[in-house]
Design an enzyme around this catalytic site. Structure first.
Site, PDB file in Angstrom:
ATOM      1  N   ARG A  49      43.918  37.055  46.378  1.00 60.71           N
ATOM      2  CA  ARG A  49      42.578  37.644  45.770  1.00 60.71           C
ATOM      3  C   ARG A  49      43.438  39.019  45.685  1.00 60.71           C
ATOM      4  O   ARG A  49      43.666  39.649  46.792  1.00 60.71           O
ATOM      5  CB  ARG A  49      40.892  37.694  46.463  1.00 60.71           C
ATOM      6  CG  ARG A  49      40.443  36.106  46.103  1.00 60.71           C
ATOM      7  CD  ARG A  49      40.610  35.930  44.532  1.00 60.71           C
ATOM      8  NE  ARG A  49      39.900  34.686  44.177  1.00 60.71           N
ATOM      9  CZ  ARG A  49      40.416  33.865  43.616  1.00 60.71           C
ATOM     10  NH1 ARG A  49      41.767  33.853  43.579  1.00 60.71           N
ATOM     11  NH2 ARG A  49      39.982  32.634  43.355  1.00 60.71           N
TER      12      ARG A  49
ATOM     13  N   ASP B 153      51.281  38.957  43.063  1.00 58.78           N
ATOM     14  CA  ASP B 153      50.585  37.894  41.441  1.00 58.78           C
ATOM     15  C   ASP B 153      49.376  38.641  41.470  1.00 58.78           C
ATOM     16  O   ASP B 153      48.690  38.138  39.797  1.00 58.78           O
ATOM     17  CB  ASP B 153      50.190  36.608  42.098  1.00 58.78           C
ATOM     18  CG  ASP B 153      50.547  35.493  40.494  1.00 58.78           C
ATOM     19  OD1 ASP B 153      50.684  36.034  39.520  1.00 58.78           O
ATOM     20  OD2 ASP B 153      49.193  35.521  40.892  1.00 58.78           O
TER      21      ASP B 153
ATOM     22  N   GLU C 144      43.177  44.767  38.756  1.00 51.96           N
ATOM     23  CA  GLU C 144      43.980  43.705  37.746  1.00 51.96           C
ATOM     24  C   GLU C 144      43.357  42.897  36.603  1.00 51.96           C
ATOM     25  O   GLU C 144      43.733  42.373  35.383  1.00 51.96           O
ATOM     26  CB  GLU C 144      44.740  42.473  38.502  1.00 51.96           C
ATOM     27  CG  GLU C 144      43.542  41.039  39.156  1.00 51.96           C
ATOM     28  CD  GLU C 144      44.146  40.524  39.824  1.00 51.96           C
ATOM     29  OE1 GLU C 144      45.291  39.840  39.054  1.00 51.96           O
ATOM     30  OE2 GLU C 144      43.498  39.507  39.823  1.00 51.96           O
TER      31      GLU C 144
ATOM     32  N   HIS D 123      48.724  36.936  38.351  1.00 51.16           N
ATOM     33  CA  HIS D 123      47.844  36.062  38.493  1.00 51.16           C
ATOM     34  C   HIS D 123      48.295  34.280  37.526  1.00 51.16           C
ATOM     35  O   HIS D 123      47.942  33.831  37.713  1.00 51.16           O
ATOM     36  CB  HIS D 123      46.631  36.038  37.776  1.00 51.16           C
ATOM     37  CG  HIS D 123      45.666  35.548  38.634  1.00 51.16           C
ATOM     38  ND1 HIS D 123      44.610  36.327  39.199  1.00 51.16           N
ATOM     39  CD2 HIS D 123      45.403  35.102  38.963  1.00 51.16           C
ATOM     40  CE1 HIS D 123      44.027  36.214  39.780  1.00 51.16           C
ATOM     41  NE2 HIS D 123      44.459  34.996  39.611  1.00 51.16           N
TER      42      HIS D 123
END
Length: 434
Positions: free
Chosen positions: A336, A360, A365, A397
């Site tokens: 997260r 990621d 984001e 993500h």
């Protein structure tokens, strides 16, 4: 190798739901399962291939099982064929509004809900490309359930609007649920169900892939070679062998990452609020305090849930914890974004603290996730500042994004929908306010 045959007794043949359950079972087996019917062959772990067999009532499925757990695999497959393939009384059709839908969502979900009647998922899906937000929540009017993803918004105002629209179920096609106000859902009589696990291998493998891209500067190397520049300057990496890997969060994904790190020849240490002593007993890792992990690790990988409030995991990586880390430490986050204080991370990158950072997910984001912004200027956003550093790798993500994971997400989500529609317990998939 073991073989057996099964004659389809289901009046609807091998339709979407049994095919999905079979594929999901086979993904978890160590033996390979193949199915032949009417001259066609399918991998048992691929729901689309199983459906393509078009097996009807009376057709024979010739099943081959080959691998290290053949006997147990045969038993599990036979139990499924003679169990969940049986039909049950039909329920009313569940109407579901899907938000934030992409083409790849439709690949599996549309197949799973195309059948109606006894034993099926008995659901109708309306796909919306827009995210669930306070402005779009009214689109759920007339639906029994909504299905949302990580970047959809379900604060109290949205949950209350959904209740006014008649929604009784929020389906999360992901594991995280921090974007849903659970207390509001409880007060509104709305159940919330998630996908507790889909493919821990997908996430762990992606985490190591982007970490190695950042460590060995693979993106930069690729671009240099495209320009016919074969010089090695700026591409210096480090061996992972004999380094110390620190894992924050030792659930299923953390364990997968630990096994990958062990494969590289790393010493693995871990921290978890609820240590799993079995992992120490098998020699996979050694539990240490958070401070010791920050001080000893050459590589730190985050696999924690996002928990707000005192004692939670929000901003567990901040200027104070970064200061405890070694110089030239490597950091990867596939869990997260808000686990890391983005401003503190950027400040440390400017100071040259990190050898490599692979993200990621990252704070800030949300506006970017699954959105094409290639014609926009990102100005001074966190994204723009992070991409300035040559030792930072960002992906959008996508750690979960494998065929096996998408299949698992679709199957589990629709099982949750079916259980709700038939008044069954949602089990571990249900999340509630504390």
């Amino acid at each position: 190798m073991k073989k057996f045959s099964y004659v389809v007794v289901n009046p609807m043949g091998v339709h979407a739901r049994p095919a999905a359950l079979l594929a999901q079972l086979c993904v978890g087996l160590r033996s390979a399962v193949t199915i032949e019917c009417n001259g066609k062959t399918a991998g048992g772990n691929n729901v689309l291939q199983v459906l393509a067999l078009e097996a009807k009532k009376g057709d024979t499925l010739n099943v081959t099982v080959e691998g290290v757990d053949e006997e147990e695999a045969v038993k599990q497959v036979e139990d499924l064929l003679h169990g969940d393939f049986e039909e049950k009384a039909p329920e009313k059709v569940l109407k579901i509004a899907f938000f934030g839908t992409k083409d790849y969502d439709r690949v599996f979900f549309s197949e799973l809900v195309k059948d109606k009647g006894p034993g099926t998922y008995n659901s109708d899906i309306k796909y919306f490309s827009t995210r669930l937000t306070p402005e779009t929540a009214q689109l759920a009017k007339g639906y029994d359930a909504v299905c949302i993803f990580v970047n959809d918004e379900a604060p109290r105002s949205v949950v209350e609007t959904l209740a006014e629209c008649g929604v009784k179920l929020i389906l999360l096609r992901c594991a995280g649920f921090n974007n849903v106000d659970l207390q509001a859902a409880k007060e509104c009589g709305i159940k919330v169900a998630r996908v507790p696990a889909y493919s821990p291998y997908a996430v762990a493998e992606h985490a190591m892939a982007i970490l190695q891209e950042a460590n060995r500067r693979l993106g930069r190397a690729y671009n240099k070679v495209k320009d016919n520049n074969f010089a090695l300057n700026g591409l210096l990496g480090v061996d992972l062998h004999n380094k110390v890997c620190g894992i924050l969060g030792t659930g299923k994904i953390g364990q997968c990452f630990a096994r990958i790190a062990k494969g590289y020849g790393m010493t693995v240490i871990g921290w978890d609020a609820f240590p799993n002593k079995k992992l120490e007993e098998e020699g996979l890792l050694t539990y240490v305090s958070k401070d010791e992990l920050f001080e000893r690790a050459d590589l730190i990988s985050l696999h924690l849930p996002l928990i707000m409030g005192e004692g939670g995991t929000y901003h567990i990586i901040n200027k104070d914890t970064i200061a405890k880390m070694k110089d030239d430490v490597m950091l990867v986050n596939s869990a997260r974004g808000p686990l890391i204080d983005a401003e503190d991370l950027i400040a440390a990158l400017k100071d040259g603290k990190f050898h490599a950072v692979a993200l990621d997910v990252y704070e800030g984001e949300d506006a970017n996730v699954y959105t094409d912004r290639s014609d926009e200027r990102l100005h001074s956003s966190i994204t723009a500042r992070l991409t300035m550093f040559p030792n930072v790798v960002l992906t959008s993500h996508q750690a979960f994004f494998t065929r096996e994971a998408l299949q698992a997400i679709a199957v589990t989500t629709m099982e949750n929908a079916r259980n709700f529609n038939e008044g069954r317990d949602l089990g571990t998939a249900e999340v509630k306010a504390k």
